[in-house]
Design a protein around this motif. Sequence first.
Motif, PDB file in Angstrom:
ATOM      1  N   UNK A 167       7.690  -0.861   6.529  1.00  0.00           N
ATOM      2  CA  UNK A 167       7.117   0.428   6.065  1.00  0.00           C
ATOM      3  C   UNK A 167       8.344   1.343   5.678  1.00  0.00           C
ATOM      4  N   UNK A 168       8.398   1.955   4.631  1.00  0.00           N
ATOM      5  CA  UNK A 168       9.258   3.088   4.482  1.00  0.00           C
ATOM      6  C   UNK A 168       8.670   4.264   4.064  1.00  0.00           C
ATOM      7  N   UNK A 169       9.105   5.392   4.673  1.00  0.00           N
ATOM      8  CA  UNK A 169       8.508   6.629   4.621  1.00  0.00           C
ATOM      9  C   UNK A 169       9.235   7.960   4.771  1.00  0.00           C
ATOM     10  N   UNK A 170       9.210   8.890   4.186  1.00  0.00           N
ATOM     11  CA  UNK A 170       9.957  10.154   4.458  1.00  0.00           C
ATOM     12  C   UNK A 170       9.014  11.349   4.421  1.00  0.00           C
ATOM     13  N   UNK A 171       9.238  12.570   5.119  1.00  0.00           N
ATOM     14  CA  UNK A 171       8.531  13.767   5.391  1.00  0.00           C
ATOM     15  C   UNK A 171       9.257  14.729   5.136  1.00  0.00           C
ATOM     16  N   UNK A 172       8.444  15.824   4.616  1.00  0.00           N
ATOM     17  CA  UNK A 172       8.963  17.386   4.516  1.00  0.00           C
ATOM     18  C   UNK A 172       8.083  17.925   5.609  1.00  0.00           C
ATOM     19  N   UNK A 173       8.815  18.861   6.348  1.00  0.00           N
ATOM     20  CA  UNK A 173       8.124  19.416   7.513  1.00  0.00           C
ATOM     21  C   UNK A 173       8.670  20.789   7.882  1.00  0.00           C
ATOM     22  N   UNK A 174       7.962  21.719   8.692  1.00  0.00           N
ATOM     23  CA  UNK A 174       8.453  22.981   9.101  1.00  0.00           C
ATOM     24  C   UNK A 174       9.374  22.568  10.368  1.00  0.00           C
ATOM     25  N   UNK A 175      10.843  23.015  10.318  1.00  0.00           N
ATOM     26  CA  UNK A 175      11.417  22.416  11.482  1.00  0.00           C
ATOM     27  C   UNK A 175      11.048  23.283  12.836  1.00  0.00           C
ATOM     28  N   UNK A 176      10.650  24.485  12.684  1.00  0.00           N
ATOM     29  CA  UNK A 176      10.532  25.427  13.920  1.00  0.00           C
ATOM     30  C   UNK A 176       9.590  24.891  14.961  1.00  0.00           C
ATOM     31  N   UNK A 177       9.964  24.531  16.100  1.00  0.00           N
ATOM     32  CA  UNK A 177       9.087  24.084  17.260  1.00  0.00           C
ATOM     33  C   UNK A 177       7.967  24.949  17.492  1.00  0.00           C
ATOM     34  N   UNK A 178       6.613  24.555  17.871  1.00  0.00           N
ATOM     35  CA  UNK A 178       5.638  25.625  18.345  1.00  0.00           C
ATOM     36  C   UNK A 178       6.173  26.718  19.301  1.00  0.00           C
ATOM     37  N   UNK A 179       5.539  27.918  19.062  1.00  0.00           N
ATOM     38  CA  UNK A 179       6.167  28.986  19.785  1.00  0.00           C
ATOM     39  C   UNK A 179       5.213  29.103  21.171  1.00  0.00           C
ATOM     40  N   UNK A 180       5.498  30.067  21.915  1.00  0.00           N
ATOM     41  CA  UNK A 180       4.683  30.258  23.031  1.00  0.00           C
ATOM     42  C   UNK A 180       3.362  30.510  23.223  1.00  0.00           C
ATOM     43  N   UNK A 181       2.673  30.955  22.052  1.00  0.00           N
ATOM     44  CA  UNK A 181       1.357  31.113  21.744  1.00  0.00           C
ATOM     45  C   UNK A 181       0.471  29.683  21.497  1.00  0.00           C
TER      46      UNK A 181
ATOM     47  N   UNK B 275       4.500   7.272   2.150  1.00  0.00           N
ATOM     48  CA  UNK B 275       5.061   6.150   2.596  1.00  0.00           C
ATOM     49  C   UNK B 275       4.529   5.033   1.586  1.00  0.00           C
ATOM     50  N   UNK B 276       5.294   3.882   1.870  1.00  0.00           N
ATOM     51  CA  UNK B 276       4.710   2.504   1.048  1.00  0.00           C
ATOM     52  C   UNK B 276       5.161   1.421   2.115  1.00  0.00           C
TER      53      UNK B 276
ATOM     54  N   UNK C  54       0.888  -1.384  -0.054  1.00  0.00           N
ATOM     55  CA  UNK C  54       0.177  -0.010  -0.033  1.00  0.00           C
ATOM     56  C   UNK C  54       0.929   1.309  -0.023  1.00  0.00           C
ATOM     57  N   UNK C  55       0.354   2.493  -0.872  1.00  0.00           N
ATOM     58  CA  UNK C  55       1.210   3.733  -0.538  1.00  0.00           C
ATOM     59  C   UNK C  55       0.314   4.783  -0.068  1.00  0.00           C
ATOM     60  N   UNK C  56       0.598   5.642   0.872  1.00  0.00           N
ATOM     61  CA  UNK C  56      -0.104   6.539   1.414  1.00  0.00           C
ATOM     62  C   UNK C  56       0.516   7.713   1.518  1.00  0.00           C
ATOM     63  N   UNK C  57      -0.540   8.799   1.676  1.00  0.00           N
ATOM     64  CA  UNK C  57       0.218  10.247   1.805  1.00  0.00           C
ATOM     65  C   UNK C  57      -0.639  10.963   3.058  1.00  0.00           C
ATOM     66  N   UNK C  58       0.186  11.589   3.933  1.00  0.00           N
ATOM     67  CA  UNK C  58      -0.307  11.989   5.147  1.00  0.00           C
ATOM     68  C   UNK C  58      -0.038  13.704   5.051  1.00  0.00           C
ATOM     69  N   UNK C  59      -0.911  14.380   5.398  1.00  0.00           N
ATOM     70  CA  UNK C  59      -0.830  15.984   5.634  1.00  0.00           C
ATOM     71  C   UNK C  59      -1.401  16.447   6.736  1.00  0.00           C
ATOM     72  N   UNK C  60      -0.695  17.167   7.396  1.00  0.00           N
ATOM     73  CA  UNK C  60      -0.861  17.819   8.782  1.00  0.00           C
ATOM     74  C   UNK C  60      -0.626  19.081   9.027  1.00  0.00           C
TER      75      UNK C  60
END
Length: 443
Positions: free
Chosen positions: A258-272, A251-252, A201-207
């Motif tokens: 299972x093998x998977x890779x992500x692209x994401x925003x590196x900055x951790x959540x701020x104080x808000x 991922x597949x 199976x192949x999948x896409x996850x967006x968050x």
Amino acid sequence: MTTQTFRARLLACAALAASLGLAAPVFAQDHTGHDMGVMSDADMKAIPDDADAPAMGNMDMSMTSPLGGYAMARDASGTSWQPDASPHDGVMVHTDSGWMLMGHAVFNGVYDNQGGPRGGDKAFLAGMVMGMAQREVGQGTLGFKAMVSPDPFMGKNGYPLLLATGETADGEHPLVDRQHPHDLFMELAATYSRQAGKDTDAYLYVGLPGEPAFGPPAFMHRQASMDSPEAPITHHWFDSTHITFGVVTAGVSHNNWKLESSAFRGREPDQNRYDIETGRLDSVSSRVSYNPSRNWALQASWTRINSPEALEPDDDEARTSVSALYSRPFGNGGSLSATLAWARKDRIPGDALQAWLFEGAVKPDAHWTVFTRAEQVEQDELAGHHGGVATVRKLSMGAIYDVPLSDTVKLGFGGLASAFDAPASLGYDDPMGGMAFVRLKIG
């Protein structure tokens, strides 16, 4: 899970479905190209109480995952895997329109006391509310996941937790010896999967937010960890990326790999903690997962994180993680769970810092759970930001007693004690710590 326990949960879900005007719940369905048929009464009687029994086969008593043709019990936080034999909490129902819905909630009312000159005390509320929906769309499966937390109501400073570091309360100073609150929105994600070949199976996850493909499941989702209300001091080595404001994972999976890779925003959540942040997907990760049997879940992962800390925007990090999760249910609603994990954080520029983690939980029956956690971390923030590397250790042990209020609601009463080991120069004075807590669990 015993047959009697399963029947009780099935009847509870049927009652909930009837009250909502929905179709009766079903605990298995076809995923395109994969047969996960509904179990008959005779099948249920034939299954031993030991969930490890080979007779289980494809007759898993849970829904098919929205990410592939395997049992949903394998899914943990984000797209991570846990052992197939892990208990799977939640109330599930089917609607007449083809949607499968699931809900689960946990609330911990905690009194926390951390001793010594660097400690403190606080009463706070923590937990999460989770919801999931999935249905067949075209040749695949569409899914949605949402998770919110009451953590922001504890205040920007979070709660006292000796040896813990990470993030900031005011945007100017780092939190040290405190655990930061998690954001109100912990996950808002959509998934789509379809068969890509035999047993593949192949999948896409967006968050937004979501969790990239790195590390073991987040600590509040690990079976060996979820009964403890305190965060691990290794959190920012293994799973601090579990709330990432912008992530796309592809991922597949093939059988138990299972093998998977992500692209994401590196900055951790701020104080808000109440908002939803946006930004470029400037970081990457990859993870390989393997479940060699129903009882084990193994993973190895790597990530390069761009500018994770708001207070040090010019610094990057590379992290590597390896972990093994074990779960084994036994009679009378009991189970044994464990986690062993190692991670390395390479500051760019800066030091390479390692962390070790062991977690264990024993549930002898449907009421008691005894849990423990042992950690060793190389820290460079306890003597001021990058004030020198120190190896510190922590051991926690605790227990909780659950009282069923209904088939799907439990009230638990628990406590834990912690011991710490840190260099004398840091000024902890060999403190002890502890928490007393009351837990409401729904699902």
